[in-house]
Enzyme design. Structure first.
Site, PDB file in Angstrom:
ATOM      1  CE1 TYR A   1      13.339  -2.868   9.716  1.00 45.64           C
ATOM      2  CE2 TYR A   1      15.674  -2.349   9.506  1.00 45.64           C
ATOM      3  CZ  TYR A   1      14.425  -2.492   8.939  1.00 45.64           C
ATOM      4  OH  TYR A   1      14.251  -2.291   7.583  1.00 45.64           O
TER       5      TYR A   1
ATOM      6  CB  SER B   1      -0.914   0.010   1.238  1.00 40.98           C
ATOM      7  OG  SER B   1      -0.146  -0.226   2.397  1.00 40.98           O
TER       8      SER B   1
ATOM      9  CB  VAL C   1       2.482 -10.737   6.819  1.00 40.24           C
ATOM     10  CG1 VAL C   1       2.020 -10.279   5.450  1.00 40.24           C
ATOM     11  CG2 VAL C   1       3.384  -9.699   7.486  1.00 40.24           C
TER      12      VAL C   1
END
Ligand code: NAP
Length: 241
Positions: free
Chosen positions: A152, A11, A61
């Site tokens: 991360y 998106s 997800v």
């Protein structure tokens, strides 16, 4: 015959541009995925529809049931989906000691577990067809790590391990699995950073664009990359970190 590609998190940002470049290439049907930004996903759908057949599907997800539904809905529309691009990702900055277990789960579940869920859901039909392409979006930080981006970095390093191992596991079925490690790309994820300062550390002297990553994905999905498997392609302008 057109192939079909799923791009998770398409998106916005890099995923959006990957979706549009695959659409414009003329060779693919498109499965656009998003989590929250329905309006942005609709805009991608409208633009991509000018070039190809496409569908947008909401799915987080990090949730197995939603990924399974994503697979079922995509299959109902297009049948065999031969290419998946695990792009959906989240980042969070801060000292590791300030990070909570929830922060850890949020980042790891989206970036790493999400890639696992999606690959696992779509691989059986690739194995059946003896053809498939999996492209995982890692990060330069998965290679080198970054202070204040410990979770991360770990999630993106995990994606590199997943890529290399899975390439060996399914390569014999005609499925190629590769990763892209973007450097600094201007998106919602990075817009808060002091770009001008950071550009001094990039050999080509500027921050990357989403198109730079989209072109690499298009190449890895194509037959031009037929002998590339289990690799991590850095697209970072020669980042000096
Ligand atoms: P972004 O602009 O923040 O866009 C993230 C995209 O992921 C959005 O489409 C978002 O959907 C989607 N998403 C987030 N969580 C999701 C979930 N649980 N399920 C499904 N979709 C989800 O980020 P970006 O900069 O384009 O990053 C794309 C990928 O490149 C990420 O994996 C990121 O780690 C990686 N990367 C980026 C950079 C960079 O400099 N930008 C560098 C290296 C690697 P909604 O819009 O619906 O929320």
């Amino acid at each position: 015959m057109a192939r079909t590609v799923l791009i998770t998190g398409s998106s916005r940002g890099i995923g959006r541009q990957i979706a549009l470049e695959f659409a414009k290439s003329g060779g693919y049907n498109l499965v656009i995925n998003y989590k929250e930004n329905e309006q942005a996903a609709k805009e991608v759908l409208n633009e991509a529809s000018k070039f190809c057949s496409c569908i947008m599907i909401r799915a987080d997800v990090s949730k197995k049931e939603q990924v399974d539904e994503l697979y079922n809905d995509a299959f109902k529309k297009f049948g065999f989906i031969d290419t998946i691009i695990n792009n959906a990702g989240v980042a969070m900055s801060g000292l590791m000691m300030d990070m909570s277990e929830n922060d850890y789960s949020y980042i790891m579940d989206t970036n790493l577990k999400g890639s696992f869920f999606v690959a696992r859901a779509f691989l059986p039909s690739m194995i059946k067809h003896r053809f498939g392409r999996v492209i995982n979006i890692s990060s330069i930080l998965g290679n080198v790590g970054a202070s204040c981006e410990v979770i991360y970095s770990a999630s993106k390093a995990g994606i590199i391990g997943l890529t290399k191992a899975l390439a060996k596991e399914v390569g014999g079925y005609g499925i190629r699995v590769n990763a892209i490690a973007p450097g600094l790309i201007y998106t919602d994820m990075t817009k808060h950073l002091d770009i001008k300062n950071l550009e001094d550390n990039i050999v080509v002297g500027k921050i990357g664009e989403c198109t730079d990553i989209a072109m690499a994905a298009l190449f890895l999905a194509s037959d031009k990359a037929q002998y590339i498997n289990g690799q991590v392609l850095s697209v970072d302008g020669g980042l000096l970190i």
